[in-house]
Design a protein around this motif. Structure first.
Motif, PDB file in Angstrom:
ATOM      1  N   LEU A  64     -41.979  29.694  42.466  1.00  0.00           N
ATOM      2  CA  LEU A  64     -40.703  30.123  43.031  1.00  0.00           C
ATOM      3  C   LEU A  64     -40.618  29.528  44.432  1.00  0.00           C
ATOM      4  N   VAL A  65     -39.659  28.623  44.625  1.00  0.00           N
ATOM      5  CA  VAL A  65     -39.560  27.922  45.901  1.00  0.00           C
ATOM      6  C   VAL A  65     -38.123  27.986  46.403  1.00  0.00           C
ATOM      7  N   ARG A  66     -37.966  27.758  47.692  1.00  0.00           N
ATOM      8  CA  ARG A  66     -36.640  27.648  48.290  1.00  0.00           C
ATOM      9  C   ARG A  66     -36.485  26.251  48.866  1.00  0.00           C
ATOM     10  N   LEU A  67     -35.435  25.582  48.445  1.00  0.00           N
ATOM     11  CA  LEU A  67     -35.163  24.220  48.886  1.00  0.00           C
ATOM     12  C   LEU A  67     -34.045  24.242  49.914  1.00  0.00           C
ATOM     13  N   ALA A  68     -34.333  23.732  51.084  1.00  0.00           N
ATOM     14  CA  ALA A  68     -33.342  23.714  52.155  1.00  0.00           C
ATOM     15  C   ALA A  68     -33.185  22.282  52.664  1.00  0.00           C
TER      16      ALA A  68
END
Length: 422
Positions: free
Chosen positions: A387-391
């Motif tokens: 589970l990752v957040r791409l910014a």
């Protein structure tokens, strides 16, 4: 009461199906082994042109022309002559975009004896001085000309298998449309035969009035025009490569998403909530044997996916299904990977996609909303994965200076189905 005696099982044919490749040089160009097979055959099957190349006095067997549609008729046609010596005539190398593949897939490779002839591609490379292993082969036999677009790269050498004498003009038109009008084109006709000819020209100035032979191969030295959009060979094509209404997985997130999906040759992707089709299209560009199904509930967007597939050269490998998920997923072939780019909160969607995956299959889901993010966090706890957040931030003018403008962060869950707790 005595039972009926057991029925004997059918005996396999004592003879394999011989598949003989023949070129434009006809009977004179065949080796002795191929001639012997044709002379001894009780049945000769092929297209009218191939059958005419086998002299009747030397090859007295019964002649059968392929029916149309061909593939569906093959098993019955072969079975109808079971027990007889069957020889199938094919152009060039039967296992290179030829009838050999159809026969292997329908009656079994163990029933075949293939005697190949040099293919038109081998002849073309010999005439041009091109190392075969450095050339991209594209067939337009029974396929739309748009499928050529995916092979266009500056400096690339292409050999295009023609469907008829009009194919070279269609190739020239597509090259001009895609910004490759400066590409050199050579049409090689009747390769290996007494009427062999090479017609030289360029896509920009190609003369459709030139009379060409139907039996031809088109050689293209790709040259990208100045200012034409450059498309790379890896995921993350420029956003302007796509027609879209804003419903588009942006370039950098798209590249990260394809990395998580990890396409491999021959695999099938479900692109659920297709939007503009960018994920499915770049999955297909990863390898020519990949397949994809885009599911999109909005008819206008579904039509747009089809247009993008044509523009980027992945037809007909992209199938577009118009309808809401999960209902539209029913009956689709089992995927190797699933991407969910929209509609995560639709009741039952995530469960249906997860259930459709086999063990070892991958699922990747992207979202920008808190509600969907909570759903992905719950599945992450249940099934693991990443589970990752791409910014992503882009530099923009700020008065007379430059600053960063942050795009909405994307939460991505990627997971491989293990079978434990599935």
């Amino acid at each position: 009461m005595s039972s009926a005696p057991p029925q004997p099982s059918p005996q396999p044919s004592p003879f394999p199906v011989s598949v003989v490749g023949i070129g434009a040089d006809g009977w004179d160009g065949l080796p002795e082994a191929s001639r012997r097979v044709l002379c001894e055959a009780e049945v000769l099957i092929g297209g009218p042109r191939q059958l005419q190349l086998a002299p009747a006095d030397a090859c007295p067997g019964e002649r059968v022309t392929w029916p149309s549609p061909l593939r569906e008729a093959v098993p019955g046609l072969i079975a109808g002559h079971d027990g007889r010596r069957i020889a199938v005539l094919a152009s060039g190398d039967p296992m290179f975009y030829g009838i050999g593949r159809t026969l292997a897939e329908t009656i079994g490779a163990d029933r075949l004896r293939v005697l190949p002839h040099p293919s038109s591609v081998s002849y073309a490379c010999a005439r041009l001085g091109w190392p075969l292993e450095t050339v991209e082969i594209v067939t337009l036999v029974g396929r739309p000309r748009a499928s050529l677009a995916g092979a266009l790269y500056d400096g690339r050498r292409l050999l295009v298998l023609s469907g008829n004498r009009h194919t070279p003009g269609q190739v020239a038109g597509l090259l001009r449309e895609k910004g490759y009008g400066g590409s050199r084109m050579r049409v090689l006709e009747q390769l290996g035969g007494p009427y062999e000819r090479i017609v030289d020209g360029a896509a920009d100035t190609w003369d459709d009035a030139v009379r060409l032979d139907a039996l031809n191969v088109v050689a293209v030295d790709c040259v990208r025009d100045p200012g034409a959009l450059r498309l790379g060979a890896v995921p993350g094509l420029p956003d302007e490569a796509y027609e879209h209404d804003g419903q588009l997985t942006k370039r950098y997130v798209r590249a990260a998403t394809l990395a998580a999906l990890a396409p491999a040759p021959g695999e099938l992707l479900w692109d659920v909530g297709g939007g503009s089709g960018s994920i499915g299209i770049e999955w297909l560009r990863a390898h020519r044997s990949c397949q994809a199904i885009a599911v999109e509930k909005d008819p206008e967007r579904a039509a747009r996916i089809g247009r993008n597939a044509v523009a980027l050269g992945v037809v007909p490998r992209l199938r577009v299904v118009t309808g809401p998920a999960p209902e539209a997923l029913a009956g689709l072939p089992v995927p190797d990977a699933v991407f969910i780019g929209g509609g995560l909160t639709a009741p039952g969607l995530l469960d249906a996609c997860w259930a459709a995956l086999p063990v070892g299959g991958r699922l990747v889901a992207n979202t920008v909303t808190l509600e969907s993010e909570a759903l992905l966090a719950d599945r992450y706890r249940a099934h693991g994965g990443e589970l990752v957040r791409l910014a992503v931030a882009a530099a923009v003018p700020v008065g007379g200076f430059t600053g960063w403008r942050q795009a909405m962060p994307v939460t991505q869950w990627s997971v491989t189905k293990s079978g434990v707790g599935a």
